[in-house]
Motif scaffolding. Structure first.
Motif, PDB file in Angstrom:
ATOM      1  N   LEU A 125       0.815  -1.211   0.000  1.00  0.00           N
ATOM      2  CA  LEU A 125       0.000   0.000   0.000  1.00  0.00           C
ATOM      3  C   LEU A 125       0.852   1.266   0.000  1.00  0.00           C
ATOM      4  O   LEU A 125       0.401   2.313  -0.493  1.00  0.00           O
ATOM      5  CB  LEU A 125      -0.927   0.005   1.219  1.00  0.00           C
ATOM      6  CG  LEU A 125      -2.054  -1.028   1.212  1.00  0.00           C
ATOM      7  CD1 LEU A 125      -2.759  -1.067   2.560  1.00  0.00           C
ATOM      8  CD2 LEU A 125      -3.055  -0.735   0.102  1.00  0.00           C
ATOM      9  N   LEU A 126       2.047   1.202   0.543  1.00  0.00           N
ATOM     10  CA  LEU A 126       2.911   2.382   0.604  1.00  0.00           C
ATOM     11  C   LEU A 126       3.635   2.657  -0.712  1.00  0.00           C
ATOM     12  O   LEU A 126       4.293   3.686  -0.838  1.00  0.00           O
ATOM     13  CB  LEU A 126       3.941   2.228   1.733  1.00  0.00           C
ATOM     14  CG  LEU A 126       3.381   2.233   3.161  1.00  0.00           C
ATOM     15  CD1 LEU A 126       4.488   1.987   4.171  1.00  0.00           C
ATOM     16  CD2 LEU A 126       2.657   3.543   3.469  1.00  0.00           C
ATOM     17  N   GLN A 127       3.523   1.777  -1.680  1.00  0.00           N
ATOM     18  CA  GLN A 127       4.150   2.008  -2.979  1.00  0.00           C
ATOM     19  C   GLN A 127       3.429   3.146  -3.702  1.00  0.00           C
ATOM     20  O   GLN A 127       2.205   3.270  -3.625  1.00  0.00           O
ATOM     21  CB  GLN A 127       4.113   0.739  -3.824  1.00  0.00           C
ATOM     22  CG  GLN A 127       4.974  -0.399  -3.264  1.00  0.00           C
ATOM     23  CD  GLN A 127       4.814  -1.691  -4.053  1.00  0.00           C
ATOM     24  OE1 GLN A 127       4.066  -1.742  -5.029  1.00  0.00           O
ATOM     25  NE2 GLN A 127       5.520  -2.724  -3.632  1.00  0.00           N
ATOM     26  N   PRO A 128       4.161   4.024  -4.400  1.00  0.00           N
ATOM     27  CA  PRO A 128       3.537   5.187  -5.058  1.00  0.00           C
ATOM     28  C   PRO A 128       2.420   4.817  -6.025  1.00  0.00           C
ATOM     29  O   PRO A 128       1.428   5.535  -6.133  1.00  0.00           O
ATOM     30  CB  PRO A 128       4.713   5.847  -5.786  1.00  0.00           C
ATOM     31  CG  PRO A 128       5.925   5.402  -5.030  1.00  0.00           C
ATOM     32  CD  PRO A 128       5.630   4.028  -4.542  1.00  0.00           C
ATOM     33  N   GLU A 129       2.551   3.686  -6.736  1.00  0.00           N
ATOM     34  CA  GLU A 129       1.523   3.313  -7.698  1.00  0.00           C
ATOM     35  C   GLU A 129       0.223   2.873  -7.028  1.00  0.00           C
ATOM     36  O   GLU A 129      -0.805   2.743  -7.694  1.00  0.00           O
ATOM     37  CB  GLU A 129       2.023   2.197  -8.619  1.00  0.00           C
ATOM     38  CG  GLU A 129       2.446   0.922  -7.905  1.00  0.00           C
ATOM     39  CD  GLU A 129       3.927   0.932  -7.537  1.00  0.00           C
ATOM     40  OE1 GLU A 129       4.500  -0.158  -7.390  1.00  0.00           O
ATOM     41  OE2 GLU A 129       4.495   2.038  -7.417  1.00  0.00           O
ATOM     42  N   ASN A 130       0.239   2.660  -5.704  1.00  0.00           N
ATOM     43  CA  ASN A 130      -0.969   2.237  -4.990  1.00  0.00           C
ATOM     44  C   ASN A 130      -1.513   3.354  -4.104  1.00  0.00           C
ATOM     45  O   ASN A 130      -2.240   3.100  -3.136  1.00  0.00           O
ATOM     46  CB  ASN A 130      -0.672   1.000  -4.138  1.00  0.00           C
ATOM     47  CG  ASN A 130      -0.242  -0.185  -4.982  1.00  0.00           C
ATOM     48  OD1 ASN A 130      -0.802  -0.432  -6.044  1.00  0.00           O
ATOM     49  ND2 ASN A 130       0.765  -0.911  -4.518  1.00  0.00           N
ATOM     50  N   LYS A 131      -1.189   4.593  -4.441  1.00  0.00           N
ATOM     51  CA  LYS A 131      -1.591   5.737  -3.622  1.00  0.00           C
ATOM     52  C   LYS A 131      -3.113   5.853  -3.522  1.00  0.00           C
ATOM     53  O   LYS A 131      -3.653   6.125  -2.447  1.00  0.00           O
ATOM     54  CB  LYS A 131      -0.999   7.017  -4.218  1.00  0.00           C
ATOM     55  CG  LYS A 131      -1.317   8.277  -3.436  1.00  0.00           C
ATOM     56  CD  LYS A 131      -0.630   9.485  -4.056  1.00  0.00           C
ATOM     57  CE  LYS A 131      -0.940  10.760  -3.291  1.00  0.00           C
ATOM     58  NZ  LYS A 131      -0.251  11.934  -3.884  1.00  0.00           N
ATOM     59  N   ASP A 132      -3.828   5.668  -4.638  1.00  0.00           N
ATOM     60  CA  ASP A 132      -5.296   5.774  -4.609  1.00  0.00           C
ATOM     61  C   ASP A 132      -5.912   4.710  -3.699  1.00  0.00           C
ATOM     62  O   ASP A 132      -6.871   4.990  -2.962  1.00  0.00           O
ATOM     63  CB  ASP A 132      -5.860   5.636  -6.023  1.00  0.00           C
ATOM     64  CG  ASP A 132      -5.507   6.820  -6.908  1.00  0.00           C
ATOM     65  OD1 ASP A 132      -5.162   7.878  -6.353  1.00  0.00           O
ATOM     66  OD2 ASP A 132      -5.552   6.676  -8.145  1.00  0.00           O
ATOM     67  N   LEU A 133      -5.369   3.515  -3.735  1.00  0.00           N
ATOM     68  CA  LEU A 133      -5.875   2.448  -2.871  1.00  0.00           C
ATOM     69  C   LEU A 133      -5.602   2.767  -1.408  1.00  0.00           C
ATOM     70  O   LEU A 133      -6.440   2.517  -0.534  1.00  0.00           O
ATOM     71  CB  LEU A 133      -5.233   1.124  -3.266  1.00  0.00           C
ATOM     72  CG  LEU A 133      -5.827  -0.156  -2.659  1.00  0.00           C
ATOM     73  CD1 LEU A 133      -7.286  -0.313  -3.069  1.00  0.00           C
ATOM     74  CD2 LEU A 133      -5.027  -1.369  -3.108  1.00  0.00           C
ATOM     75  N   LEU A 134      -4.438   3.339  -1.121  1.00  0.00           N
ATOM     76  CA  LEU A 134      -4.092   3.722   0.249  1.00  0.00           C
ATOM     77  C   LEU A 134      -5.019   4.822   0.757  1.00  0.00           C
ATOM     78  O   LEU A 134      -5.439   4.805   1.929  1.00  0.00           O
ATOM     79  CB  LEU A 134      -2.637   4.183   0.307  1.00  0.00           C
ATOM     80  CG  LEU A 134      -2.113   4.646   1.672  1.00  0.00           C
ATOM     81  CD1 LEU A 134      -2.191   3.523   2.691  1.00  0.00           C
ATOM     82  CD2 LEU A 134      -0.677   5.152   1.547  1.00  0.00           C
ATOM     83  N   ARG A 135      -5.371   5.770  -0.090  1.00  0.00           N
ATOM     84  CA  ARG A 135      -6.298   6.836   0.309  1.00  0.00           C
ATOM     85  C   ARG A 135      -7.670   6.265   0.667  1.00  0.00           C
ATOM     86  O   ARG A 135      -8.327   6.730   1.602  1.00  0.00           O
ATOM     87  CB  ARG A 135      -6.431   7.878  -0.803  1.00  0.00           C
ATOM     88  CG  ARG A 135      -5.214   8.766  -0.978  1.00  0.00           C
ATOM     89  CD  ARG A 135      -5.402   9.709  -2.160  1.00  0.00           C
ATOM     90  NE  ARG A 135      -6.450  10.671  -1.875  1.00  0.00           N
ATOM     91  CZ  ARG A 135      -6.235  11.891  -1.377  1.00  0.00           C
ATOM     92  NH1 ARG A 135      -4.993  12.276  -1.093  1.00  0.00           N
ATOM     93  NH2 ARG A 135      -7.235  12.729  -1.150  1.00  0.00           N
ATOM     94  N   GLN A 136      -8.105   5.266  -0.075  1.00  0.00           N
ATOM     95  CA  GLN A 136      -9.389   4.633   0.248  1.00  0.00           C
ATOM     96  C   GLN A 136      -9.351   3.996   1.628  1.00  0.00           C
ATOM     97  O   GLN A 136     -10.326   4.061   2.390  1.00  0.00           O
ATOM     98  CB  GLN A 136      -9.733   3.577  -0.806  1.00  0.00           C
ATOM     99  CG  GLN A 136     -10.007   4.130  -2.193  1.00  0.00           C
ATOM    100  CD  GLN A 136     -10.351   3.028  -3.181  1.00  0.00           C
ATOM    101  OE1 GLN A 136     -11.161   2.144  -2.893  1.00  0.00           O
ATOM    102  NE2 GLN A 136      -9.724   3.056  -4.352  1.00  0.00           N
ATOM    103  N   VAL A 137      -8.232   3.365   1.953  1.00  0.00           N
ATOM    104  CA  VAL A 137      -8.100   2.723   3.268  1.00  0.00           C
ATOM    105  C   VAL A 137      -8.147   3.771   4.377  1.00  0.00           C
ATOM    106  O   VAL A 137      -8.859   3.615   5.382  1.00  0.00           O
ATOM    107  CB  VAL A 137      -6.794   1.913   3.335  1.00  0.00           C
ATOM    108  CG1 VAL A 137      -6.564   1.382   4.746  1.00  0.00           C
ATOM    109  CG2 VAL A 137      -6.823   0.761   2.342  1.00  0.00           C
ATOM    110  N   LEU A 138      -7.411   4.860   4.216  1.00  0.00           N
ATOM    111  CA  LEU A 138      -7.289   5.856   5.284  1.00  0.00           C
ATOM    112  C   LEU A 138      -8.567   6.675   5.463  1.00  0.00           C
ATOM    113  O   LEU A 138      -8.986   6.936   6.599  1.00  0.00           O
ATOM    114  CB  LEU A 138      -6.105   6.773   5.004  1.00  0.00           C
ATOM    115  CG  LEU A 138      -4.728   6.105   5.024  1.00  0.00           C
ATOM    116  CD1 LEU A 138      -3.639   7.098   4.686  1.00  0.00           C
ATOM    117  CD2 LEU A 138      -4.448   5.454   6.375  1.00  0.00           C
ATOM    118  N   THR A 139      -9.192   7.097   4.360  1.00  0.00           N
ATOM    119  CA  THR A 139     -10.398   7.911   4.501  1.00  0.00           C
ATOM    120  C   THR A 139     -11.555   7.133   5.118  1.00  0.00           C
ATOM    121  O   THR A 139     -12.487   7.734   5.672  1.00  0.00           O
ATOM    122  CB  THR A 139     -10.831   8.465   3.126  1.00  0.00           C
ATOM    123  OG1 THR A 139     -10.961   7.380   2.185  1.00  0.00           O
ATOM    124  CG2 THR A 139      -9.816   9.465   2.594  1.00  0.00           C
TER     125      THR A 139
END
Length: 294
Positions: A125-139
């Motif tokens: 999730l911390l990889q730059p290409e997975n930024k959108d997926l990480l935002r979904q997790v955090l929000t």
């Protein structure tokens, strides 16, 4: 004679009048001074009346607790329990958003990230290409208003990424499948509730698992996860899962040779029959020729 007598009386009256006049003049300042004494005594009580107004001690000692508290990101960074979360917030580009406004953050602890996500998911999730997926997790962990623990009620709370199921019991507060382990961590722009699991809706959890399986290489260089680890195939060698056990292992057939399981023991071994020859057990001893009498 009468005249002299009247003159004497007139003089006496004048003397008496002068004496009375002098006494009046002398007595007037004394009376004035005696009248001024109560004026001084009436003014003295007014002086202590101003003393309470100049000593507002209770008003001078307020405690501005919120003024010395940082925002949500700063409070999380200063804590020793949210290192992974703060790193994820920075990588997702949410630090500025969470530093202003008013929010409630259900914050997974470092232990929650390692215990509730598949192996390699955090690095993935911390990889730059997975930024959108990480935002979904955090929000999914952020409520767009401040809600303290005593304001939480059993039901649903809407977050920036969906809805959370809340269940309040006398012992604890349950959010989805997680528990609040430390409530009401105050910040200048909201409140933090520490939780013991990463909160994920089912669809998002499946997406992460599917993306992890599609990775051509493992997240950690040179290390594979136990669930997906494969052993390179060696020609002529089978894997432990498909290798046959010694009981069922077969030996290549050699012409004229039997396997140990079917090989006959020496006791039961048969010897090929030779014409005119008997086996040792049944072999007969040749009879000695009889001497005939001449």
């Amino acid at each position: 004679m009468n005249t002299n007598y009247l003159n004497k009386i007139t003089r006496k009256v004048a003397v008496i009048a002068s004496i009375v006049g002098v006494s009046a003049l002398v007595g007037t300042p004394v009376i004035a001074q005696s009248n001024q004494t109560p004026d001084n005594t009436t003014e003295s009580p007014t002086e202590p009346a101003t003393t309470p107004a100049t000593t507002p001690t209770p008003e001078a000692t307020p405690t501005p607790g919120a003024a010395t508290t940082g925002n949500l990101v700063e409070v999380a960074q200063s804590s020793g329990s949210f290192s992974t979360l703060t790193q994820a917030v920075q990588e997702a580009g949410l630090a500025e958003k969470l530093s202003s406004g008013e929010y409630t953050l259900f914050a997974p602890t470092d232990q929650a990230f390692s215990a509730s996500l598949p192996t390699g998911a955090v690095e993935f999730l911390l990889q730059p290409e997975n930024k959108d997926l990480l935002r979904q997790v955090l929000t999914y962990h952020v409520v767009p208003r401040e809600v303290t623990s005593d304001q939480l009620k059993t039901g649903t709370v809407k977050t920036l990424g969906g809805g959370l199921a809340v269940r309040v019991t006398p012992q604890r507060v349950i959010i989805n499948d997680a528990s609040v382990v430390e409530p009401n961590i105050e910040a200048s722009n909201g409140v933090i509730h520490a939780v013991n699991r990463v909160l994920l809706p089912p669809q998002l959890r499946q997406t992460i698992a599917s993306r992890l399986e599609q990775q051509p290489t493992q997240t950690v260089p040179g290390q594979t996860t136990p669930d997906t680890q494969t052993t390179p195939a060696v020609p002529g060698q089978t894997t432990p899962d498909t290798q046959t056990t010694p009981d069922t292992q077969t030996t290549p057939a050699v012409p004229g040779q039997t396997t140990p399981d079917t090989q006959t023991t020496p006791d039961t071994q048969t010897t090929p029959a030779v014409p005119g020859q008997t086996t040792p057990d049944t072999q007969t001893t040749p009879e000695a020729p009889q001497n005939q009498a001449p």
